[in-house]
Design an enzyme around this catalytic site. Sequence first.
Site, PDB file in Angstrom:
ATOM      1  N   ASN A  99       0.839  -1.201   0.000  1.00  0.00           N
ATOM      2  CA  ASN A  99       0.000   0.000   0.000  1.00  0.00           C
ATOM      3  C   ASN A  99       0.871   1.247   0.000  1.00  0.00           C
ATOM      4  O   ASN A  99       1.922   1.298   0.649  1.00  0.00           O
ATOM      5  CB  ASN A  99      -1.021  -0.008   1.147  1.00  0.00           C
ATOM      6  CG  ASN A  99      -0.437  -0.233   2.517  1.00  0.00           C
ATOM      7  OD1 ASN A  99       0.609  -0.854   2.658  1.00  0.00           O
ATOM      8  ND2 ASN A  99      -1.099   0.280   3.537  1.00  0.00           N
TER       9      ASN A  99
ATOM     10  N   GLU B  79       0.308   5.196   0.617  1.00  0.00           N
ATOM     11  CA  GLU B  79      -0.679   6.163   1.110  1.00  0.00           C
ATOM     12  C   GLU B  79      -0.346   7.586   0.661  1.00  0.00           C
ATOM     13  O   GLU B  79       0.725   7.852   0.122  1.00  0.00           O
ATOM     14  CB  GLU B  79      -0.772   6.054   2.633  1.00  0.00           C
ATOM     15  CG  GLU B  79      -1.279   4.680   3.042  1.00  0.00           C
ATOM     16  CD  GLU B  79      -1.595   4.576   4.527  1.00  0.00           C
ATOM     17  OE1 GLU B  79      -1.168   5.433   5.317  1.00  0.00           O
ATOM     18  OE2 GLU B  79      -2.293   3.603   4.885  1.00  0.00           O
TER      19      GLU B  79
ATOM     20  N   CYS C 102      -4.252   0.553  -2.471  1.00  0.00           N
ATOM     21  CA  CYS C 102      -4.044  -0.732  -1.793  1.00  0.00           C
ATOM     22  C   CYS C 102      -2.936  -1.543  -2.477  1.00  0.00           C
ATOM     23  O   CYS C 102      -2.694  -1.406  -3.685  1.00  0.00           O
ATOM     24  CB  CYS C 102      -5.312  -1.564  -1.840  1.00  0.00           C
ATOM     25  SG  CYS C 102      -6.678  -0.881  -0.904  1.00  0.00           S
TER      26      CYS C 102
ATOM     27  N   GLU D 111      -2.958  -4.736  -3.179  1.00  0.00           N
ATOM     28  CA  GLU D 111      -3.451  -5.693  -4.181  1.00  0.00           C
ATOM     29  C   GLU D 111      -3.611  -5.039  -5.547  1.00  0.00           C
ATOM     30  O   GLU D 111      -3.240  -5.588  -6.581  1.00  0.00           O
ATOM     31  CB  GLU D 111      -4.815  -6.271  -3.765  1.00  0.00           C
ATOM     32  CG  GLU D 111      -4.812  -7.047  -2.478  1.00  0.00           C
ATOM     33  CD  GLU D 111      -5.127  -6.183  -1.268  1.00  0.00           C
ATOM     34  OE1 GLU D 111      -4.631  -5.029  -1.194  1.00  0.00           O
ATOM     35  OE2 GLU D 111      -5.865  -6.656  -0.392  1.00  0.00           O
TER      36      GLU D 111
ATOM     37  N   CYS E 200     -10.126  -5.366   0.132  1.00  0.00           N
ATOM     38  CA  CYS E 200     -11.256  -4.432   0.208  1.00  0.00           C
ATOM     39  C   CYS E 200     -12.145  -4.594  -1.031  1.00  0.00           C
ATOM     40  O   CYS E 200     -11.782  -5.281  -1.989  1.00  0.00           O
ATOM     41  CB  CYS E 200     -10.746  -2.996   0.333  1.00  0.00           C
ATOM     42  SG  CYS E 200     -10.197  -2.294  -1.235  1.00  0.00           S
TER      43      CYS E 200
ATOM     44  N   CYS F 146     -10.553  -3.792  -4.394  1.00  0.00           N
ATOM     45  CA  CYS F 146      -9.576  -4.806  -4.817  1.00  0.00           C
ATOM     46  C   CYS F 146     -10.283  -6.084  -5.265  1.00  0.00           C
ATOM     47  O   CYS F 146      -9.842  -6.741  -6.212  1.00  0.00           O
ATOM     48  CB  CYS F 146      -8.586  -5.081  -3.686  1.00  0.00           C
ATOM     49  SG  CYS F 146      -7.487  -3.673  -3.401  1.00  0.00           S
TER      50      CYS F 146
HETATM   51  N1  THU Z   1      -5.278  -1.674   2.388  1.00  0.00           N
HETATM   52  C1  THU Z   1      -4.705  -2.467   1.441  1.00  0.00           C
HETATM   53  O1  THU Z   1      -3.575  -2.228   0.997  1.00  0.00           O
HETATM   54  N2  THU Z   1      -5.413  -3.529   1.006  1.00  0.00           N
HETATM   55  C2  THU Z   1      -6.671  -3.856   1.421  1.00  0.00           C
HETATM   56  O2  THU Z   1      -7.263  -4.796   0.915  1.00  0.00           O
HETATM   57  C3  THU Z   1      -7.300  -3.078   2.477  1.00  0.00           C
HETATM   58  C4  THU Z   1      -6.570  -1.901   2.959  1.00  0.00           C
HETATM   59  C5  THU Z   1      -4.529  -0.508   2.857  1.00  0.00           C
HETATM   60  C6  THU Z   1      -5.150   0.817   2.529  1.00  0.00           C
HETATM   61  C7  THU Z   1      -4.569   1.704   3.585  1.00  0.00           C
HETATM   62  O3  THU Z   1      -3.302   2.166   3.159  1.00  0.00           O
HETATM   63  C8  THU Z   1      -4.362   0.780   4.781  1.00  0.00           C
HETATM   64  O4  THU Z   1      -4.435  -0.548   4.263  1.00  0.00           O
HETATM   65  C9  THU Z   1      -5.384   0.952   5.876  1.00  0.00           C
HETATM   66  O5  THU Z   1      -6.660   0.843   5.407  1.00  0.00           O
END
Ligand code: THU
Length: 162
Positions: A63, A65, A74, A76, A114, A117
Amino acid sequence: MAQKKIRQVSELHELTLEELDLPRQSLVSAAQKAVEKAYAPYSQFLVGAAVLLDNGIVISANNQENVSFPVGTCAERLALGYACGQYPAANPLKIAIAARRMETPSTYAAVTPCGMCRQTISEYEVHFGQEMEILILTPNQTVLVSDGVKHLLPFKFEDLNR
Ligand code: THU
């Protein structure tokens, strides 16, 4: 009134890491390595994903941000986007996911992908005409395996009349 019920059953298989075959073990390990390179200063929640393509290549990402939170992406989707962007003819067969909180270096958090994804996985399943196996590392060093996104995204967007 008699109502027709349409049921869809979802199931995940739970295996220990040792029960996985070597290619799956190394895919999970690639996701774990990617966790350590995540850029997650805002949530402090580090996620790694590794995609195995049918040409044998593994692409991993994490991820990333942003101070403008919705801009963050994300693990994925970054892994799948890069994999399919670099190797558009290669079918993404499997995706492994690992995650942990920044303050707990040795404990993994079980993260299911999520909604966005899941929809992304669905897109590539439809495009390549094959289900993608999803492997999720848990805090107990087991792995949850979903045979395709259908177990995570039941009744997903599609033309039901096709
Ligand atoms: N996140 C992912 O990378 N993948 C997911 O399937 C769910 C959430 C990340 C997004 C954000 O940077 C952090 O996790 C917290 O939500």
